[in-house]
Design a protein around this motif. Structure first.
Motif, PDB file in Angstrom:
ATOM      1  N   PRO A 262     -44.524  20.158  21.489  1.00  0.00           N
ATOM      2  CA  PRO A 262     -43.289  20.514  22.213  1.00  0.00           C
ATOM      3  C   PRO A 262     -42.085  20.518  21.274  1.00  0.00           C
ATOM      4  O   PRO A 262     -41.993  19.701  20.361  1.00  0.00           O
ATOM      5  CB  PRO A 262     -43.161  19.392  23.246  1.00  0.00           C
ATOM      6  CG  PRO A 262     -44.522  18.791  23.356  1.00  0.00           C
ATOM      7  CD  PRO A 262     -45.138  18.931  22.007  1.00  0.00           C
ATOM      8  N   PHE A 263     -41.163  21.456  21.519  1.00  0.00           N
ATOM      9  CA  PHE A 263     -39.939  21.525  20.722  1.00  0.00           C
ATOM     10  C   PHE A 263     -38.800  21.952  21.645  1.00  0.00           C
ATOM     11  O   PHE A 263     -38.643  23.121  21.963  1.00  0.00           O
ATOM     12  CB  PHE A 263     -40.094  22.501  19.564  1.00  0.00           C
ATOM     13  CG  PHE A 263     -38.858  22.646  18.714  1.00  0.00           C
ATOM     14  CD1 PHE A 263     -38.362  21.577  17.988  1.00  0.00           C
ATOM     15  CD2 PHE A 263     -38.192  23.867  18.646  1.00  0.00           C
ATOM     16  CE1 PHE A 263     -37.227  21.714  17.203  1.00  0.00           C
ATOM     17  CE2 PHE A 263     -37.057  24.013  17.855  1.00  0.00           C
ATOM     18  CZ  PHE A 263     -36.571  22.939  17.142  1.00  0.00           C
ATOM     19  N   ASP A 264     -38.025  20.991  22.079  1.00  0.00           N
ATOM     20  CA  ASP A 264     -36.895  21.233  22.981  1.00  0.00           C
ATOM     21  C   ASP A 264     -35.627  20.789  22.262  1.00  0.00           C
ATOM     22  O   ASP A 264     -35.349  19.598  22.150  1.00  0.00           O
ATOM     23  CB  ASP A 264     -37.098  20.441  24.281  1.00  0.00           C
ATOM     24  CG  ASP A 264     -36.022  20.724  25.314  1.00  0.00           C
ATOM     25  OD1 ASP A 264     -34.896  21.090  24.925  1.00  0.00           O
ATOM     26  OD2 ASP A 264     -36.296  20.570  26.520  1.00  0.00           O
ATOM     27  N   LYS A 265     -34.853  21.739  21.782  1.00  0.00           N
ATOM     28  CA  LYS A 265     -33.671  21.426  20.985  1.00  0.00           C
ATOM     29  C   LYS A 265     -32.688  20.537  21.733  1.00  0.00           C
ATOM     30  O   LYS A 265     -32.164  19.556  21.190  1.00  0.00           O
ATOM     31  CB  LYS A 265     -32.968  22.717  20.555  1.00  0.00           C
ATOM     32  CG  LYS A 265     -33.591  23.425  19.377  1.00  0.00           C
ATOM     33  CD  LYS A 265     -32.682  24.555  18.917  1.00  0.00           C
ATOM     34  CE  LYS A 265     -33.203  25.199  17.658  1.00  0.00           C
ATOM     35  NZ  LYS A 265     -32.280  26.251  17.169  1.00  0.00           N
ATOM     36  N   SER A 266     -32.410  20.879  22.976  1.00  0.00           N
ATOM     37  CA  SER A 266     -31.415  20.116  23.734  1.00  0.00           C
ATOM     38  C   SER A 266     -31.871  18.689  23.974  1.00  0.00           C
ATOM     39  O   SER A 266     -31.075  17.747  23.921  1.00  0.00           O
ATOM     40  CB  SER A 266     -31.131  20.805  25.072  1.00  0.00           C
ATOM     41  OG  SER A 266     -32.319  20.900  25.852  1.00  0.00           O
ATOM     42  N   SER A 267     -33.172  18.508  24.215  1.00  0.00           N
ATOM     43  CA  SER A 267     -33.704  17.164  24.434  1.00  0.00           C
ATOM     44  C   SER A 267     -33.622  16.328  23.162  1.00  0.00           C
ATOM     45  O   SER A 267     -33.245  15.149  23.194  1.00  0.00           O
ATOM     46  CB  SER A 267     -35.158  17.247  24.913  1.00  0.00           C
ATOM     47  OG  SER A 267     -35.726  15.956  25.048  1.00  0.00           O
ATOM     48  N   ILE A 268     -33.973  16.941  22.025  1.00  0.00           N
ATOM     49  CA  ILE A 268     -33.908  16.222  20.757  1.00  0.00           C
ATOM     50  C   ILE A 268     -32.467  15.835  20.433  1.00  0.00           C
ATOM     51  O   ILE A 268     -32.185  14.725  19.990  1.00  0.00           O
ATOM     52  CB  ILE A 268     -34.514  17.077  19.622  1.00  0.00           C
ATOM     53  CG1 ILE A 268     -36.002  17.319  19.874  1.00  0.00           C
ATOM     54  CG2 ILE A 268     -34.319  16.397  18.269  1.00  0.00           C
ATOM     55  CD1 ILE A 268     -36.634  18.306  18.915  1.00  0.00           C
ATOM     56  N   THR A 269     -31.540  16.770  20.671  1.00  0.00           N
ATOM     57  CA  THR A 269     -30.121  16.500  20.425  1.00  0.00           C
ATOM     58  C   THR A 269     -29.626  15.375  21.316  1.00  0.00           C
ATOM     59  O   THR A 269     -28.890  14.482  20.871  1.00  0.00           O
ATOM     60  CB  THR A 269     -29.288  17.768  20.671  1.00  0.00           C
ATOM     61  OG1 THR A 269     -29.656  18.758  19.713  1.00  0.00           O
ATOM     62  CG2 THR A 269     -27.800  17.473  20.531  1.00  0.00           C
ATOM     63  N   GLU A 270     -30.041  15.379  22.567  1.00  0.00           N
ATOM     64  CA  GLU A 270     -29.618  14.336  23.502  1.00  0.00           C
ATOM     65  C   GLU A 270     -30.141  12.965  23.083  1.00  0.00           C
ATOM     66  O   GLU A 270     -29.437  11.955  23.173  1.00  0.00           O
ATOM     67  CB  GLU A 270     -30.106  14.678  24.913  1.00  0.00           C
ATOM     68  CG  GLU A 270     -29.672  13.679  25.981  1.00  0.00           C
ATOM     69  CD  GLU A 270     -30.172  14.035  27.365  1.00  0.00           C
ATOM     70  OE1 GLU A 270     -30.052  13.204  28.277  1.00  0.00           O
ATOM     71  OE2 GLU A 270     -30.696  15.163  27.537  1.00  0.00           O
ATOM     72  N   GLN A 271     -31.376  12.919  22.611  1.00  0.00           N
ATOM     73  CA  GLN A 271     -31.994  11.646  22.249  1.00  0.00           C
ATOM     74  C   GLN A 271     -31.525  11.131  20.903  1.00  0.00           C
ATOM     75  O   GLN A 271     -31.445   9.915  20.694  1.00  0.00           O
ATOM     76  CB  GLN A 271     -33.525  11.796  22.248  1.00  0.00           C
ATOM     77  CG  GLN A 271     -34.129  11.984  23.629  1.00  0.00           C
ATOM     78  CD  GLN A 271     -35.640  12.131  23.582  1.00  0.00           C
ATOM     79  OE1 GLN A 271     -36.232  12.258  22.528  1.00  0.00           O
ATOM     80  NE2 GLN A 271     -36.275  12.118  24.737  1.00  0.00           N
ATOM     81  N   THR A 272     -31.208  12.023  19.969  1.00  0.00           N
ATOM     82  CA  THR A 272     -30.889  11.592  18.604  1.00  0.00           C
ATOM     83  C   THR A 272     -29.431  11.780  18.217  1.00  0.00           C
ATOM     84  O   THR A 272     -28.956  11.154  17.259  1.00  0.00           O
ATOM     85  CB  THR A 272     -31.750  12.367  17.582  1.00  0.00           C
ATOM     86  OG1 THR A 272     -31.380  13.748  17.604  1.00  0.00           O
ATOM     87  CG2 THR A 272     -33.223  12.224  17.904  1.00  0.00           C
ATOM     88  N   GLY A 273     -28.724  12.681  18.907  1.00  0.00           N
ATOM     89  CA  GLY A 273     -27.358  12.984  18.528  1.00  0.00           C
ATOM     90  C   GLY A 273     -27.255  14.010  17.413  1.00  0.00           C
ATOM     91  O   GLY A 273     -26.157  14.370  16.985  1.00  0.00           O
TER      92      GLY A 273
END
Length: 445
Positions: A262-273
């Protein structure tokens, strides 16, 4: 399995509470003996294990031997030590009191690695109570210095390789975080790490920049010059000689596995900043799994409080870590750094202190055990994802280089576990899925 685990959750949580309260901070030694005693007693009582505490130059290592019906032997690895809690004021709960909140367990070590370790033990306990016996022999090796670079693990494994660990067929490592999507994964390797600090000293005391500017060297600028010799900032390339030797590209099977992740840019950004991410999932995972890094973890020097203080500091310390991949040789890279900075070292301008030296490790994508392990993870969690390489670093090289066996990493913790940070947590679903995964591994292998 489900009925047994559900009916024993209260008992499992009580064991979890005791394990967290024992602390076990490897940096200070606080609670190490209590943690070892708890685990020794638990392994003997719940699993009927023959347990030996092996002394090292640092924290002890626990070796448990559990007999099964077949002659095959699988080694399970974990670590019982935890990081310091840091600033207590940044925690929402007491870091050494297991707290259940918002469907998560909070406390230092719940994710890294006590919760994952306990899930292994409880999964084996559940299997034993439901089925009576284990299908194969189990060796449990639990160290207490993983958070300090596992300095004594290779020494211990070398001592045991020709006797108490000589019958091991392969190793299963339970550590790390599963995919940020929430899906569980099997990892076939991990990046290595070379961590070190460079100290630049240009005087015996801080001096006024108006009095000695242009006369006294600035140690921060010295370190900046050192960095420029090691790293090309414009082209984002490491300049250490032969650094990229041994960096390999993924094979077709590994590319297919990465494309499935899975690769969800918005989710990764939300979790990591982190807002700047690669365009595709394949590029994202290839950078994490198959490319080495150059990182400055911190620089400490001079005056950084309010206002200005016009001084030339006399010393600056920089901490760096390099994540290594494939067949990169951590020892050859260390030698190359020393040679590259030989002039500065010999003049006494800088000193290098190596803190972490862990080679990378990788199991072949065609290994015969992959299918049965994936089957177990899918039976427990519904997920059949495979990550060719774990982006982080665990000391898996000891199994391949010393024991000469393959290793497989199965993380039981959620991606946002906040390990090494305040408010470390483990979701309740991750904890119980870990117990079930261990149970299913005994079924499938």
């Amino acid at each position: 399995m489900d009925e047994f685990i559900t009916s024993h959750t209260t008992k499992f949580v009580e064991l979890f509470k005791e394990l967290i309260s024992d602390k076990g901070i490897s940096a200070t030694g606080e609670g190490i003996n209590e943690t070892v005693n708890f685990l020794t007693g638990t392994l003997e009582k719940l699993l009927g294990a023959n347990v030996e505490v092996i002394e090292t130059a640092g924290s002890p290592t626990i070796l448990a031997d559990i007999k099964g019906n077949a002659s095959e032997t699988v080694l399970f690895y974990g670590h019982y030590d935890v990081m310091t809690p840091g600033n207590i004021e940044d925690w929402h709960t007491d870091p050494f009191v297991l707290t259940e909140k918002d469907n998560r367990f909070f406390g230092r070590g719940v994710g890294d690695n006590k919760g994952q370790l306990l899930a292994q033990i409880l999964g084996m306990y559940s299997y034993k109570k439901v089925n009576g016996n284990f299908p194969f022999n189990i060796k449990f090796l639990i160290e207490g210095e993983e958070e300090q670079g596992s300095k004594n693990l290779p020494i211990t494994v070398k001592k045991l390789a020709d006797n108490k660990l000589k019958d091991v067929d392969f190793a299963i490592v339970v550590d790390g975080s599963f995919n940020q999507s929430g899906q569980h994964v099997l990892r076939l390797g991990n990046r290595g790490a070379l961590g070190f600090e460079i100290t630049a000293t240009t005087g015996t005391q801080d001096n006024h920049s108006g009095n000695l500017g242009n006369i006294m060297q600035n140690p921060i600028l010295v370190l900046m010059g050192v960095v420029q010799k090691m790293y090309d900032l414009k082209n984002k390339k490491v300049l250490i000689p032969n650094y990229y030797r041994g960096v390999n590209k993924p094979d077709a099977k590994e590319i297919a596995w990465m494309k499935k992740l899975p690769f969800d840019k918005s989710s990764i950004t939300e979790q990591t900043g982190v807002k700047t991410l690669p365009a595709t999932g394949l590029e994202y995972y290839e950078k994490l799994m198959f490319q080495p890094t150059f990182n400055i973890a911190g620089i400490n020097s001079g005056y950084s409080e309010k206002g200005i203080k016009t001084i030339i500091p006399n010393q600056a310390i920089m901490k760096l870590d390099l994540r290594l991949v494939g067949d990169q040789d951590v020892y050859a890279i260390k030698k190359s750094i020393d040679e590259l900075l030989e002039t500065e070292i010999n003049s006494g301008l800088i000193k290098i202190n190596y803190l972490v030296t862990v080679p990378p490790c990788k199991t072949d994508s065609n290994n015969e055990h992959i299918a049965s392990i994936v089957k177990a993870i899918k039976a427990a969690t519904g997920s059949d994802l495979i990550e060719p390489v774990m982006p982080g670093t665990v000391p898996n090289y000891v199994w391949g280089d010393i024991l000469k066996v393959d290793s497989f990493t199965i993380p039981y913790a959620n991606f946002d576990q906040h390990n090494h940070a305040p408010n470390e947590n483990l979701t309740q679903s991750a904890f119980y899925s870990g117990i079930k995964t261990t149970y299913e591994l005994l079924n499938s292998i």
